[in-house]
Write a protein that holds these residues in place. Sequence first.
Motif, PDB file in Angstrom:
ATOM      1  N   MET A  10       6.349  17.660  41.032  1.00 12.21           N
ATOM      2  CA  MET A  10       7.353  18.747  41.608  1.00 12.21           C
ATOM      3  C   MET A  10       6.262  19.139  42.494  1.00 12.21           C
ATOM      4  N   LEU A  11       6.693  19.244  43.884  1.00 13.54           N
ATOM      5  CA  LEU A  11       6.074  19.845  44.883  1.00 13.54           C
ATOM      6  C   LEU A  11       6.679  21.085  45.540  1.00 13.54           C
ATOM      7  N   LEU A  12       6.235  22.091  45.507  1.00 17.44           N
ATOM      8  CA  LEU A  12       6.923  23.287  46.385  1.00 17.44           C
ATOM      9  C   LEU A  12       6.094  23.736  47.301  1.00 17.44           C
ATOM     10  N   ARG A  13       6.585  24.114  48.728  1.00 14.81           N
ATOM     11  CA  ARG A  13       5.960  24.542  49.550  1.00 14.81           C
ATOM     12  C   ARG A  13       6.569  26.010  50.005  1.00 14.81           C
ATOM     13  N   PHE A  14       5.589  26.777  50.394  1.00 13.05           N
ATOM     14  CA  PHE A  14       5.787  28.017  50.500  1.00 13.05           C
ATOM     15  C   PHE A  14       5.475  28.548  51.919  1.00 13.05           C
ATOM     16  N   SER A  15       6.025  29.426  52.837  1.00 13.62           N
ATOM     17  CA  SER A  15       5.437  29.901  53.852  1.00 13.62           C
ATOM     18  C   SER A  15       4.380  31.124  53.681  1.00 13.62           C
ATOM     19  N   GLU A  16       3.594  31.175  54.558  1.00 10.82           N
ATOM     20  CA  GLU A  16       2.492  32.223  54.022  1.00 10.82           C
ATOM     21  C   GLU A  16       3.208  33.602  53.502  1.00 10.82           C
ATOM     22  N   GLU A  17       4.140  33.974  54.236  1.00 12.89           N
ATOM     23  CA  GLU A  17       4.699  35.112  53.819  1.00 12.89           C
ATOM     24  C   GLU A  17       5.423  34.903  52.383  1.00 12.89           C
ATOM     25  N   GLU A  18       6.102  33.996  52.065  1.00 12.85           N
ATOM     26  CA  GLU A  18       6.619  33.772  50.769  1.00 12.85           C
ATOM     27  C   GLU A  18       5.682  33.652  49.840  1.00 12.85           C
ATOM     28  N   PHE A  19       4.424  32.972  50.008  1.00 13.87           N
ATOM     29  CA  PHE A  19       3.257  32.876  49.091  1.00 13.87           C
ATOM     30  C   PHE A  19       2.667  34.224  48.852  1.00 13.87           C
ATOM     31  N   ALA A  20       2.875  35.233  49.796  1.00 12.84           N
ATOM     32  CA  ALA A  20       2.221  36.387  49.782  1.00 12.84           C
ATOM     33  C   ALA A  20       2.973  37.259  48.804  1.00 12.84           C
ATOM     34  N   LEU A  21       4.264  37.139  49.001  1.00  8.98           N
ATOM     35  CA  LEU A  21       5.242  37.917  47.941  1.00  8.98           C
ATOM     36  C   LEU A  21       5.018  37.389  46.709  1.00  8.98           C
ATOM     37  N   ALA A  23       3.313  41.483  37.632  1.00 10.11           N
ATOM     38  CA  ALA A  23       3.478  40.954  36.328  1.00 10.11           C
ATOM     39  C   ALA A  23       2.262  40.528  35.358  1.00 10.11           C
ATOM     40  N   GLY A  24       1.099  40.777  36.045  1.00 12.43           N
ATOM     41  CA  GLY A  24       0.005  40.218  35.233  1.00 12.43           C
ATOM     42  C   GLY A  24      -0.125  38.736  35.127  1.00 12.43           C
ATOM     43  N   LEU A  25       0.335  37.986  35.920  1.00 13.07           N
ATOM     44  CA  LEU A  25       0.282  36.687  35.600  1.00 13.07           C
ATOM     45  C   LEU A  25      -0.329  35.843  36.973  1.00 13.07           C
ATOM     46  N   ALA A  26      -0.710  34.524  36.637  1.00 11.73           N
ATOM     47  CA  ALA A  26      -0.932  33.739  37.754  1.00 11.73           C
ATOM     48  C   ALA A  26       0.052  33.374  38.566  1.00 11.73           C
ATOM     49  N   VAL A  27       0.128  32.991  39.897  1.00 13.31           N
ATOM     50  CA  VAL A  27       1.145  32.571  40.555  1.00 13.31           C
ATOM     51  C   VAL A  27       2.052  31.472  40.010  1.00 13.31           C
ATOM     52  N   GLY A  28       1.511  30.533  39.431  1.00  6.31           N
ATOM     53  CA  GLY A  28       2.165  29.451  38.957  1.00  6.31           C
ATOM     54  C   GLY A  28       2.817  29.680  37.561  1.00  6.31           C
ATOM     55  N   ALA A  29       2.271  30.496  36.743  1.00  5.34           N
ATOM     56  CA  ALA A  29       2.876  31.054  35.562  1.00  5.34           C
ATOM     57  C   ALA A  29       4.208  32.045  35.894  1.00  5.34           C
ATOM     58  N   TRP A  30       3.910  32.971  37.022  1.00  2.29           N
ATOM     59  CA  TRP A  30       4.926  33.671  37.439  1.00  2.29           C
ATOM     60  C   TRP A  30       6.446  32.726  38.121  1.00  2.29           C
ATOM     61  N   ILE A  31       5.755  31.809  38.867  1.00  7.04           N
ATOM     62  CA  ILE A  31       7.153  30.981  39.372  1.00  7.04           C
ATOM     63  C   ILE A  31       7.639  30.315  38.207  1.00  7.04           C
ATOM     64  N   GLY A  32       6.880  29.734  37.254  1.00  2.83           N
ATOM     65  CA  GLY A  32       7.567  28.959  36.074  1.00  2.83           C
ATOM     66  C   GLY A  32       8.545  29.851  35.297  1.00  2.83           C
ATOM     67  N   GLU A  33       8.062  31.260  35.154  1.00  2.73           N
ATOM     68  CA  GLU A  33       8.865  32.440  34.519  1.00  2.73           C
ATOM     69  C   GLU A  33      10.149  32.520  35.074  1.00  2.73           C
ATOM     70  N   ALA A  34       9.970  32.672  36.529  1.00  2.00           N
ATOM     71  CA  ALA A  34      11.179  32.888  37.484  1.00  2.00           C
ATOM     72  C   ALA A  34      12.201  31.718  37.097  1.00  2.00           C
ATOM     73  N   VAL A  35      11.653  30.383  37.286  1.00  2.00           N
ATOM     74  CA  VAL A  35      12.472  29.375  37.158  1.00  2.00           C
ATOM     75  C   VAL A  35      13.244  29.163  35.656  1.00  2.00           C
ATOM     76  N   LEU A  36      12.498  29.508  34.920  1.00  2.00           N
ATOM     77  CA  LEU A  36      13.053  29.504  33.447  1.00  2.00           C
ATOM     78  C   LEU A  36      14.097  30.749  33.205  1.00  2.00           C
ATOM     79  N   ASP A  37      13.905  31.747  33.870  1.00  2.00           N
ATOM     80  CA  ASP A  37      14.879  33.094  33.939  1.00  2.00           C
ATOM     81  C   ASP A  37      16.064  32.688  34.622  1.00  2.00           C
ATOM     82  N   ALA A  38      15.926  31.964  35.788  1.00  2.06           N
ATOM     83  CA  ALA A  38      17.086  31.731  36.445  1.00  2.06           C
ATOM     84  C   ALA A  38      18.090  30.567  35.818  1.00  2.06           C
ATOM     85  N   ALA A  39      17.056  29.672  34.960  1.00  2.00           N
ATOM     86  CA  ALA A  39      17.890  28.360  34.477  1.00  2.00           C
ATOM     87  C   ALA A  39      18.671  29.059  33.345  1.00  2.00           C
TER      88      ALA A  39
END
Length: 93
Positions: A1-12, A20-36
């Motif tokens: 899976m490939l995700l693309r973010f604008s500079e502003e989105e990635f900064a956010l 959250a004390g997480l790496a960006v990839g871990a935080w995104i994964g957590e957000a996806v699972l929460d949403a699911a």
Amino acid sequence: MLLRFSEEEFALARTRAELAGLAVGAWIGEAVLDAAHGEHRAVGLPDLLRLHADVTLVAGLLDNSERADQVADLLRRLDRAIDSAVLAAGTAR
């Protein structure tokens, strides 16, 4: 899976991950699972507790200033938000 973010989105995303004390990839994964799982947490309890600590620090620095009342009001509002988050977390289990 490939995700693309604008500079502003990635900064956010990076900022939220750091809070959250997480790496960006871990935080995104957590957000996806929460949403699911139907969990849509705009602000989590750890975020509120960190913010409370920051505001408490500022309150100490502004103790005798004209803005001390505004900071005290903000702390009261944060306390209510933390209480609500704790209550919601307890009922979600």
